[in-house]
Scaffold this active site. Structure first.
Site, PDB file in Angstrom:
ATOM      1  CG  HIS A 125       1.648  -8.409  10.845  1.00  0.00           C
ATOM      2  ND1 HIS A 125       1.800  -9.080  12.024  1.00  0.00           N
ATOM      3  CD2 HIS A 125       2.754  -7.636  10.708  1.00  0.00           C
ATOM      4  CE1 HIS A 125       2.946  -8.720  12.595  1.00  0.00           C
ATOM      5  NE2 HIS A 125       3.551  -7.842  11.802  1.00  0.00           N
ATOM      6  CE  LYS A 164     -11.150   5.437 -21.090  1.00  0.00           C
ATOM      7  NZ  LYS A 164     -10.182   6.307 -21.755  1.00  0.00           N
ATOM      8  CD  GLU A 200      -2.629   3.662 -18.202  1.00  0.00           C
ATOM      9  OE1 GLU A 200      -3.796   3.725 -17.821  1.00  0.00           O
ATOM     10  OE2 GLU A 200      -1.981   4.672 -18.527  1.00  0.00           O
TER      11      GLU A 200
END
Ligand code: PA5
Length: 444
Positions: A305, A419, A284
């Site tokens: 792995h 948003k 951010e």
């Protein structure tokens, strides 16, 4: 004290290039130090942890003691992003990885997603528990925590009444504004303040992180001491400052070697969630204006792995930063077997951590051979003190690094885009125009 090791980068960067990057990192350090850069109204975290009054710590302890007195065995901590990751990663690092706590409450986190299944199953647990809640939202209006809080509040009120709820709900929010502050005043909840000038991802050493960690039964004074010790090391204007050196090296990786991904690696699953905190901090803070190193993470040897092939052999886009923990907290010794069918007797008498550290060294050398530069950040062990050190180290390093990159570390304009669309799709009042626009877009 945290040690930064850069020997795993030597094959990739000439000393002169690192020296030049160090010069730029020191300029960025000056910008942070003199508080003259963009976003400088969000530098309250720099005063931490020194400025934390003892009376505030006592208030956290009084919440803890009150709830222990009520027999609370489940604390639901509601928050998202910077309002939960610090506490979450600290508790993941400190808690027993399998056994539930005894004599102190279990802490679970909500409001960090919108999954109905998650919330429903958490409420199954709440139904069987003696519940309290810490709701954390600086703005007091974030949708995810607000939805979870509405549900948890209703549950607590229906079981303990409004008065009971006032003793079992604590809010951490803005000092004066926001829906959560208004509600807390109205309902008589105890409140703690997220300082105005501290952004979410830099807030772990405020009530946002320290209150849940204290309520979980951990030693926040030790965490504060660790942060204070690290702060001494990272607030010196010097080429030896580990935060300056880390910022210089990662920016060099980006600008000169074209490394676009930083993989934060740990060889201890206790730190898997710490990497989530780190990802938010750097993601951010730096990912804006079309720039930034993508912060990714892996827990080894597990992910060797699954991701190991790519790291060793795939697109050469990354460097690794490994948090190396020098000492395990527990001892498990590999035994000898008379038959030795698994051919492990060569390890008999060795601690498992010995194998882990050889795996770490082997991985470091292999990845260097595969073209993946290696940064190491070494801490002695995992406890409250070293977590405090790591929080403080990375916060300062992030501020310096983002200024070196040339972005404002303290805003997050890109978080708003989803948003706005979500509100339009949910038909939130006030979003009528956006709803029309988005409906025509998805219908075409
Ligand atoms: O770092 C940040 O600023 C964000 O991650 C916020 O912490 C997050 O969006 C939650 O915001 P709030 O605490 O206002 O609910």
């Amino acid at each position: 004290m945290i040690q930064l090791k850069l020997d795993g980068c030597e094959r990739f960067v000439p000393p002169s290039a690192f020296k030049a990057s160090l010069g730029k990192a020191l300029e960025a350090y000056d910008v942070l130090d003199s508080e003259t850069g963009p976003g400088n109204d969000f530098l309250g975290w720099k005063t931490l942890p020194d400025g934390i009054p003892a009376s505030l710590l006592q208030e956290y302890e009084s919440v803890r003691d009150d709830w222990y007195g009520l027999g609370v065995n489940l604390v639901i901590v509601i928050g998202i992003g910077g309002s939960y990751l610090g506490a979450r990663c600290a508790l993941d690092a400190l808690n027993h990885q399998f056994l539930l706590p005894e004599g102190r409450p279990r802490i679970v986190f909500a409001g960090n997603n919108l999954s109905e299944d998650y919330l429903a199953e958490m409420m199954d647990l709440a139904d069987r528990s003696n519940v309290a809640c810490i709701v954390i939202s600086k703005s007091g209006t974030t949708t995810e925590p607000a939805v979870a809080f509405r549900i948890v509040k209703e549950h607590i009120e229906s079981r303990y009444g409004k008065e009971g709820a006032a003793t079992r709900i604590v809010a951490v929010t803005d000092a004066v504004k926001g829906a959560l502050k208004t509600l807390s005043n109205q309902e008589g909840y105890r409140t703690f303040v997220v300082p105005d000038n501290v952004g979410g991802r830099f807030s772990v050493l405020t009530p946002v992180g320290l209150l849940p960690i204290c309520v979980a039964g951990y030693d926040i004074c030790s965490m504060i001491k660790g942060a204070a010790a690290a702060k001494k090391a990272v607030t010196v204007r010097s080429e030896d400052n580990p935060a300056v050196r880390y910022a210089a090296m990662r920016n060099l990786m980006y600008s000169d070697l074209g490394k676009r991904v930083e993989l934060l690696v740990t060889f201890n699953p206790r730190l898997t969630c710490f990497a989530e905190w780190w990802k938010q901090l750097f993601g951010e803070s730096e990912g804006k204006d079309g720039k930034g190193i993508y912060p990714a993470s892996a827990t080894f040897t597990t992910d060797l792995h699954s991701l190991g092939q790519f790291i060793q052999d795939g697109e050469r886009c990354m460097f690794e930063t490994t948090i190396k923990v020098e000492k395990a907290s527990r001892s498990v010794v590999i035994g000898s077997d008379p038959q030795d069918l698994d051919q492990l007797n060569y390890l008999a008498g060795r601690n498992v951590e010995h194998c882990n550290s050889m795996a770490a060294l082997g991985t470091k050398l292999a990845h260097i051979d595969g073209g993946v530069p290696q940064i190491e950040i070494c801490v002695e062990k995992i406890d409250e003190y070293t977590l405090g050190e790591l929080f403080c180290f990375f916060e300062f390093a992030c501020g310096i690094s983002a200024y070196q990159l040339g972005v404002n570390p303290f805003n997050q304009p890109g978080v708003e885009a989803y948003k706005k669309n979500m509100f339009a799709l949910l038909r939130k009042p006030g979003y009528e125009e956006a709803t029309k626009a988005i409906l025509s877009r998805i219908q075409n």
